[in-house]
Design an enzyme around this catalytic site. Structure first.
Site, PDB file in Angstrom:
ATOM      1  N   ASP A  53       0.839  -1.197   0.000  1.00  0.00           N
ATOM      2  CA  ASP A  53       0.000   0.000   0.000  1.00  0.00           C
ATOM      3  C   ASP A  53       0.878   1.253   0.000  1.00  0.00           C
ATOM      4  O   ASP A  53       1.740   1.409   0.875  1.00  0.00           O
ATOM      5  CB  ASP A  53      -0.889  -0.022   1.249  1.00  0.00           C
ATOM      6  CG  ASP A  53      -2.098   0.891   1.145  1.00  0.00           C
ATOM      7  OD1 ASP A  53      -2.148   1.706   0.220  1.00  0.00           O
ATOM      8  OD2 ASP A  53      -2.991   0.781   1.994  1.00  0.00           O
ATOM      9  N   ASP A  54       0.658   2.133  -0.969  1.00  0.00           N
ATOM     10  CA  ASP A  54       1.370   3.421  -1.039  1.00  0.00           C
ATOM     11  C   ASP A  54       2.882   3.252  -1.163  1.00  0.00           C
ATOM     12  O   ASP A  54       3.661   4.121  -0.735  1.00  0.00           O
ATOM     13  CB  ASP A  54       1.061   4.292   0.185  1.00  0.00           C
ATOM     14  CG  ASP A  54      -0.358   4.827   0.189  1.00  0.00           C
ATOM     15  OD1 ASP A  54      -1.120   4.521  -0.742  1.00  0.00           O
ATOM     16  OD2 ASP A  54      -0.706   5.564   1.130  1.00  0.00           O
ATOM     17  N   CYS A  93      -6.708   3.870  -3.592  1.00  0.00           N
ATOM     18  CA  CYS A  93      -6.891   2.521  -3.051  1.00  0.00           C
ATOM     19  C   CYS A  93      -7.990   1.674  -3.694  1.00  0.00           C
ATOM     20  O   CYS A  93      -7.711   0.649  -4.315  1.00  0.00           O
ATOM     21  CB  CYS A  93      -7.141   2.606  -1.554  1.00  0.00           C
ATOM     22  SG  CYS A  93      -5.793   3.368  -0.648  1.00  0.00           S
ATOM     23  N   ARG A  97      -7.566  -1.636  -6.383  1.00  0.00           N
ATOM     24  CA  ARG A  97      -7.846  -3.003  -5.945  1.00  0.00           C
ATOM     25  C   ARG A  97      -8.980  -3.633  -6.757  1.00  0.00           C
ATOM     26  O   ARG A  97      -8.940  -4.825  -7.083  1.00  0.00           O
ATOM     27  CB  ARG A  97      -8.181  -2.994  -4.450  1.00  0.00           C
ATOM     28  CG  ARG A  97      -6.973  -2.654  -3.608  1.00  0.00           C
ATOM     29  CD  ARG A  97      -7.311  -2.012  -2.261  1.00  0.00           C
ATOM     30  NE  ARG A  97      -6.146  -1.290  -1.788  1.00  0.00           N
ATOM     31  CZ  ARG A  97      -5.138  -1.843  -1.117  1.00  0.00           C
ATOM     32  NH1 ARG A  97      -5.204  -3.123  -0.779  1.00  0.00           N
ATOM     33  NH2 ARG A  97      -4.092  -1.135  -0.773  1.00  0.00           N
ATOM     34  N   LYS A 146      -5.787  -5.650   3.841  1.00  0.00           N
ATOM     35  CA  LYS A 146      -6.724  -4.569   3.539  1.00  0.00           C
ATOM     36  C   LYS A 146      -7.628  -4.958   2.371  1.00  0.00           C
ATOM     37  O   LYS A 146      -7.164  -5.395   1.324  1.00  0.00           O
ATOM     38  CB  LYS A 146      -5.924  -3.313   3.198  1.00  0.00           C
ATOM     39  CG  LYS A 146      -6.751  -2.146   2.679  1.00  0.00           C
ATOM     40  CD  LYS A 146      -5.841  -0.959   2.420  1.00  0.00           C
ATOM     41  CE  LYS A 146      -6.543   0.160   1.690  1.00  0.00           C
ATOM     42  NZ  LYS A 146      -5.668   1.328   1.483  1.00  0.00           N
ATOM     43  N   HIS A 148     -11.036  -2.923   1.359  1.00  0.00           N
ATOM     44  CA  HIS A 148     -11.436  -1.605   0.836  1.00  0.00           C
ATOM     45  C   HIS A 148     -12.283  -1.693  -0.436  1.00  0.00           C
ATOM     46  O   HIS A 148     -12.232  -0.810  -1.291  1.00  0.00           O
ATOM     47  CB  HIS A 148     -10.208  -0.717   0.599  1.00  0.00           C
ATOM     48  CG  HIS A 148     -10.503   0.728   0.888  1.00  0.00           C
ATOM     49  ND1 HIS A 148      -9.532   1.704   0.914  1.00  0.00           N
ATOM     50  CD2 HIS A 148     -11.678   1.367   1.160  1.00  0.00           C
ATOM     51  CE1 HIS A 148     -10.079   2.866   1.196  1.00  0.00           C
ATOM     52  NE2 HIS A 148     -11.383   2.687   1.350  1.00  0.00           N
ATOM     53  N   SER A 171      -8.566   1.179   4.866  1.00  0.00           N
ATOM     54  CA  SER A 171      -7.203   1.604   5.200  1.00  0.00           C
ATOM     55  C   SER A 171      -6.974   1.627   6.704  1.00  0.00           C
ATOM     56  O   SER A 171      -7.900   1.793   7.497  1.00  0.00           O
ATOM     57  CB  SER A 171      -6.935   3.001   4.621  1.00  0.00           C
ATOM     58  OG  SER A 171      -6.992   2.980   3.214  1.00  0.00           O
ATOM     59  N   HIS A 260       1.342   2.298   3.905  1.00  0.00           N
ATOM     60  CA  HIS A 260       0.354   3.323   4.238  1.00  0.00           C
ATOM     61  C   HIS A 260       0.525   3.732   5.698  1.00  0.00           C
ATOM     62  O   HIS A 260       0.685   2.894   6.568  1.00  0.00           O
ATOM     63  CB  HIS A 260      -1.045   2.733   4.011  1.00  0.00           C
ATOM     64  CG  HIS A 260      -2.157   3.727   3.979  1.00  0.00           C
ATOM     65  ND1 HIS A 260      -2.517   4.486   5.066  1.00  0.00           N
ATOM     66  CD2 HIS A 260      -3.013   4.064   2.978  1.00  0.00           C
ATOM     67  CE1 HIS A 260      -3.550   5.249   4.738  1.00  0.00           C
ATOM     68  NE2 HIS A 260      -3.866   5.017   3.473  1.00  0.00           N
ATOM     69  N   ASP A 310      -0.214  -0.747  -4.925  1.00  0.00           N
ATOM     70  CA  ASP A 310      -1.535  -0.277  -5.347  1.00  0.00           C
ATOM     71  C   ASP A 310      -1.488   1.128  -5.938  1.00  0.00           C
ATOM     72  O   ASP A 310      -2.377   1.520  -6.687  1.00  0.00           O
ATOM     73  CB  ASP A 310      -2.536  -0.334  -4.188  1.00  0.00           C
ATOM     74  CG  ASP A 310      -2.270   0.696  -3.104  1.00  0.00           C
ATOM     75  OD1 ASP A 310      -1.107   1.139  -2.958  1.00  0.00           O
ATOM     76  OD2 ASP A 310      -3.225   1.063  -2.380  1.00  0.00           O
ATOM     77  N   ASN A 311      -0.495   1.911  -5.582  1.00  0.00           N
ATOM     78  CA  ASN A 311      -0.299   3.251  -6.146  1.00  0.00           C
ATOM     79  C   ASN A 311       0.995   3.804  -5.577  1.00  0.00           C
ATOM     80  O   ASN A 311       1.667   3.153  -4.770  1.00  0.00           O
ATOM     81  CB  ASN A 311      -1.485   4.190  -5.831  1.00  0.00           C
ATOM     82  CG  ASN A 311      -1.918   4.205  -4.390  1.00  0.00           C
ATOM     83  OD1 ASN A 311      -3.010   3.747  -4.056  1.00  0.00           O
ATOM     84  ND2 ASN A 311      -1.067   4.721  -3.498  1.00  0.00           N
ATOM     85  N   LYS A 341       0.803   9.850  -5.434  1.00  0.00           N
ATOM     86  CA  LYS A 341      -0.508   9.227  -5.229  1.00  0.00           C
ATOM     87  C   LYS A 341      -1.640  10.180  -5.607  1.00  0.00           C
ATOM     88  O   LYS A 341      -1.582  11.369  -5.333  1.00  0.00           O
ATOM     89  CB  LYS A 341      -0.625   8.814  -3.761  1.00  0.00           C
ATOM     90  CG  LYS A 341      -1.969   8.215  -3.354  1.00  0.00           C
ATOM     91  CD  LYS A 341      -1.962   7.832  -1.883  1.00  0.00           C
ATOM     92  CE  LYS A 341      -3.319   7.311  -1.430  1.00  0.00           C
ATOM     93  NZ  LYS A 341      -3.305   6.839  -0.035  1.00  0.00           N
TER      94      LYS A 341
END
Length: 553
Positions: A53-54, A93, A97, A146, A148, A171, A260, A310-311, A341
């Site tokens: 994540d991130d 996010c 996904r 996660k 989401h 998140s 994240h 994811d980004n 992001k």
């Protein structure tokens, strides 16, 4: 100047992979590399998809020499293939996904922006997930981490093709905890009694605790973030062991909380700021190393492991954000705001990607193929030997020839949807065509200094040649021969992509909200504070984890 590729002036289809003389290439590649492709008699391979994540492209030492905290991921790159032109399907996010699990952009699957803790809906139920396809094909399926993509009713992962689920529904900053710290100064802990003396901040979740689910049961609320990585590793190992002992192939989707924020705070001797991020990076790296070791111990060569993000980094978090590497989006920085992001600049969606499968995927290989998280769905479906769901179109490709080293040709055209920084969310206003990247709309997300770059519309589009200008600093001069040659091909590709989407089976996500659907184990207690006992004994044979008893504080 590298000339435009020869196919630029021809009509083409957005989702077509060019593989001329592929049969001959396959024979030679297998002979040279000593690799083997999956075959019907070899059985279906296991799949592990790890989604960070991130995470920044430069957060891996294999990508960026300044990074020293990822020895296990660097080893994974050395033992597998590293993809350096790999992109998330969106730069925030939920859309990212949803696209990974459906192989379809948000413009098709309806997920264009993030779901909230009060969201009634989620990924539309008439969209088919990768887990559902593989489950139908006989796979044991597990999701850890996660989600989401909706937590209410049948949007919960237990009803979207996963036999087992352990994780948080959104998140790790979307709810108060007893281990806070994702903002500077830190957000307050969850209340234990009354709320009269509570200090509220608009950027903190102060009233509802972050829940941890096992299947459909909340087993901890608020979740203990400091032990979450260890519990994810434990549950992932348990799932792999259970599935391996059952004799069935497995699919594990491991969606990490890292990187994240909030991030765990390191010992005082390490200081603050970048040391906090580095400690989190080391923890994530160690977790990935554990998963790889467990998978190898249950039959090395039986499992494909795909690591990606994811980004890009959440730049407004300053020293708690990841490394962009060379993808700084210099043009946007001059306008103000972040180019990471939420944006369609390279820093927003170009993510690290490693694929490891001993005996099948070449080691120590770097691929420059243009690939995406959209490709995970059709590729794994093909490797499992099953068909894609009918009556819908896919933005992803079966890129198994690229994985096996037989080809280095990926997407001819790759679309980048707006993800909150500029333009209407979910709309396609940026696209990639070979080495060229065209922006019909630009804009920045919030930067560390609080600035937000304004949205700007470009007609004709802003075009960068990424082969010469990876920092996206200087767009092509509109009067140059290069711009005039490539512009018609970009217009044509853009029009064809939008036409393809508009004539597809498109779904619309329900983004309505109702406070009553907020996950809560005990609504009578402030912040829903409670602990379930007995749910950790859930098995694949009893996926609902029923019979838990509540221990409320």
């Amino acid at each position: 100047m590298k000339p435009p590729l020869p196919w630029l002036g021809r009509e083409g289809t957005c989702g077509t992979m060019g593989t001329p003389s592929l049969q001959a290439v396959l024979v030679v590649a297998v002979a040279l590399a000593g690799l083997s492709a999956p075959c019907p008699t070899c059985g279906q391979p296991n799949f592990i998809v790890i989604l960070a994540d991130d995470v920044g492209w430069g957060d891996l030492g294999a990508n960026w020499a300044e990074t020293k905290e990822t020895p296990h991921l660097d080893e994974l790159a050395a033992e597998g293939t590293r993809f350096v032109d790999f992109h998330s399907a969106a730069s925030t996010c939920s859309p990212s996904r949803a696209s990974l699990l459906t192989g379809r952009l948000g413009a098709r699957n309806g997920v264009t922006h993030n779901f909230a803790i009060t969201s009634v809906g989620g990924l539309p139920l008439n969209e088919t997930t990768l887990a559902e396809v593989l489950q139908e094909a006989g796979y044991s399926t597990g999701a850890i981490g996660k989600w989401h993509l909706g937590h209410h009713g049948h949007h919960h992962p237990s009803f979207r093709g996963f036999d087992y689920y352990f994780g948080i529904p959104y998140s790790n900053d979307m709810g108060c905890t007893d281990t806070p710290g994702y903002n500077l100064p830190p957000c307050p802990s969850c209340p234990r009694h009354g709320t009269a003396a509570r200090i509220t901040r608009k950027d903190c979740y102060t009233e509802v605790a972050l829940p941890l689910f096992e299947n459909v049961t909340i087993v901890q609320q608020p979740v203990n973030l400091s032990s979450l990585a260890g519990r994810y590793a434990e549950k992932a190992a348990w799932f792999i062991q259970q599935a391996s002992h059952s004799g069935r192939p497995f699919f594990l989707y491991l969606a990490l909380a890292h990187m994240h924020v909030p991030l765990g705070v390191p010992p005082p001797a390490l200081g603050q700021g970048r040391d906090i991020y580095g400690a989190g990076l080391r923890e994530m790296d160690a977790l990935v190393g554990q998963i790889k070791q467990v998978a190898d111990s249950h039959g090395k060569g039986n499992t494909l492991l795909w690591f990606t993000g994811d980004n890009g980094p959440w730049a407004q978090k300053c020293e708690l954000a990841g490394r962009l590497g060379p993808f700084v989006g210099a043009w946007q920085r001059q306008q103000g705001g972040s180019s990471a992001k939420q944006t369609t600049w390279e820093g927003g969606h170009r993510v690290p990607a490693l694929v490891y499968w001993p005996g099948h995927i070449p080691a120590r290989r770097t691929s420059h193929a243009l690939l995406s998280t959209l490709d995970i769905f059709p590729t794994l479906v093909a490797l499992a030997g099953v068909a894609l769901p009918p009556n819908r179109r896919f933005d992803g490709l079966d890129v198994s020839p690229v994985l096996f080293g037989w080809s280095d040709v990926g997407h001819k055209v790759l679309l980048h949807p707006n993800s909150g920084a500029a333009g209407k969310v979910g709309e396609i206003e940026t696209l990639r065509l070979a080495q060229y990247k065209a922006f019909y709309t630009t804009g920045g997300a919030m930067a560390c200094d609080g600035s937000v770059g304004p949205a700007k519309h470009h007609h004709p589009p802003l075009i960068f040649n990424l082969d010469r200008d990876i920092q996206e600093q200087e767009p092509l001069d509109v009067v140059s021969r290069e711009y005039q040659v490539v512009l018609p091909a970009i217009h044509r590709a853009y029009a064809q992509a939008l036409e393809d989407i508009s004539t597809d089976n498109i779904t619309v996500a329900d983004y309505s909200q109702d406070p009553a659907v907020t996950p809560c184990c005990n609504a009578r207690h402030v912040a829903c504070r409670c602990q379930a006992l007995g749910a950790d004994t859930a098995t694949l044979d009893h996926p609902t984890g029923g019979g838990a008893t509540w221990l409320c504080h």
